[in-house]
Scaffold this active site. Sequence first.
Site, short mmCIF file in Angstrom:
data_model
loop_
_atom_site.label_atom_id
_atom_site.label_comp_id
_atom_site.label_asym_id
_atom_site.label_seq_id
_atom_site.Cartn_x
_atom_site.Cartn_y
_atom_site.Cartn_z
N ASP A 30 11.36 -7.69 10.53
CA ASP A 30 11.30 -6.05 10.13
C ASP A 30 12.55 -5.41 10.29
O ASP A 30 13.02 -5.55 11.22
CB ASP A 30 9.96 -5.52 11.01
CG ASP A 30 9.27 -4.47 10.18
OD1 ASP A 30 8.26 -4.27 10.09
OD2 ASP A 30 10.14 -3.52 10.43
N ASN A 87 -2.13 -4.01 8.46
CA ASN A 87 -2.57 -2.68 7.94
C ASN A 87 -3.33 -2.72 6.52
O ASN A 87 -2.52 -3.26 5.66
CB ASN A 87 -1.32 -1.75 8.17
CG ASN A 87 -0.93 -1.39 9.66
OD1 ASN A 87 -1.82 -1.65 10.68
ND2 ASN A 87 0.40 -1.38 9.76
N GLU A 95 2.17 1.01 4.53
CA GLU A 95 3.23 1.63 3.84
C GLU A 95 3.82 0.85 2.65
O GLU A 95 4.31 1.38 1.54
CB GLU A 95 4.22 1.96 4.81
CG GLU A 95 3.78 3.08 5.99
CD GLU A 95 4.92 3.21 6.84
OE1 GLU A 95 5.82 2.63 6.79
OE2 GLU A 95 4.53 4.12 7.71
N VAL A 96 3.73 -0.54 2.86
CA VAL A 96 4.20 -1.62 1.83
C VAL A 96 3.14 -2.07 1.31
O VAL A 96 2.20 -2.81 2.12
CB VAL A 96 5.23 -2.53 2.38
CG1 VAL A 96 5.59 -3.34 1.00
CG2 VAL A 96 6.40 -1.64 3.02
N HIS A 100 0.91 -8.02 4.18
CA HIS A 100 1.71 -8.46 5.18
C HIS A 100 1.30 -8.57 6.53
O HIS A 100 0.43 -7.78 6.87
CB HIS A 100 3.05 -7.89 5.34
CG HIS A 100 3.15 -6.41 5.31
ND1 HIS A 100 2.77 -5.68 4.11
CD2 HIS A 100 3.21 -5.77 6.27
CE1 HIS A 100 2.74 -4.40 4.68
NE2 HIS A 100 3.07 -4.35 5.92
N MET A 101 1.71 -9.71 7.36
CA MET A 101 1.28 -9.67 8.64
C MET A 101 2.37 -9.39 9.72
O MET A 101 3.38 -10.04 9.29
CB MET A 101 0.56 -11.13 8.92
CG MET A 101 0.04 -11.38 10.14
SD MET A 101 -0.57 -13.21 10.06
CE MET A 101 -2.15 -13.07 9.04
N HIS A 102 1.99 -8.35 10.56
CA HIS A 102 2.87 -8.35 11.70
C HIS A 102 2.84 -9.13 12.89
O HIS A 102 1.72 -9.27 13.20
CB HIS A 102 2.95 -6.53 12.06
CG HIS A 102 3.22 -5.70 11.03
ND1 HIS A 102 4.31 -4.83 11.03
CD2 HIS A 102 2.50 -5.21 9.99
CE1 HIS A 102 4.18 -3.74 9.96
NE2 HIS A 102 2.98 -4.32 9.52
P1 AMP Z 1 2.76 -1.63 7.00
O1 AMP Z 1 2.79 -0.06 7.64
O2 AMP Z 1 2.11 -2.40 7.62
O3 AMP Z 1 2.77 -1.39 5.34
O4 AMP Z 1 4.26 -1.78 7.44
C1 AMP Z 1 5.33 -2.12 6.43
C2 AMP Z 1 6.73 -2.63 7.42
O5 AMP Z 1 7.62 -3.02 6.56
C3 AMP Z 1 7.32 -1.66 8.21
O6 AMP Z 1 7.10 -2.23 9.75
C4 AMP Z 1 8.69 -1.39 7.81
O7 AMP Z 1 9.60 -1.37 8.81
C5 AMP Z 1 8.96 -2.68 7.07
N1 AMP Z 1 9.80 -2.79 5.85
C6 AMP Z 1 9.99 -1.94 5.13
N2 AMP Z 1 11.01 -2.41 4.15
C7 AMP Z 1 11.51 -3.29 4.68
C8 AMP Z 1 12.70 -4.34 4.37
N3 AMP Z 1 13.44 -4.13 3.34
N4 AMP Z 1 12.82 -5.22 5.14
C9 AMP Z 1 12.12 -5.71 6.22
N5 AMP Z 1 11.27 -4.61 6.68
C10 AMP Z 1 10.93 -3.78 5.78
#
Ligand code: AMP
Length: 113
Positions: A30, A87, A95-96, A100-102
């Site tokens: 991340d 999320n 946000e993205v 994706h899995m954290h």
């Molecule tokens: P979410 O809130 O679950 O959508 O998390 C999106 C995550 O993507 C956040 O923790 C960001 O820090 C991460 N993120 C966004 N852009 C990038 C990138 N270019 N490379 C790596 N992580 C990213």
Amino acid sequence: MSDCIFCKIADGEIPATVVFEDDELLAFEDVNPRAPVHVLIIPKEHLSTMNDPGPEHETLLGRMMLLASRIAKERGVSEGGYRVLVNCNADGGQEVFHLHMHVIGGRRLGPMA
Ligand code: AMP
């Protein structure tokens, strides 16, 4: 998907620190880590949210979970503990919009918000 940042990472158009890759999955650091270990696991196939997988994605989702466990072990946080989360949409804080899995660990994370 042409305007998806995680598709661009999967395609090698945007750099990332990749920790695992095969034909279906990619795991990378991340860019804004919330803990000493913060890895994202994505399917290479574009799925926008956790609402999108269907029965045909059962194995893919299972592989994502197994990869999370493997990464936690490799990073040395499996015994101390870690968190795996997805999320979904606005209330989930997504946000993205590429599934994706954290995998987060390496410090005491405390209770879920
Ligand atoms: P979410 O809130 O679950 O959508 O998390 C999106 C995550 O993507 C956040 O923790 C960001 O820090 C991460 N993120 C966004 N852009 C990038 C990138 N270019 N490379 C790596 N992580 C990213």
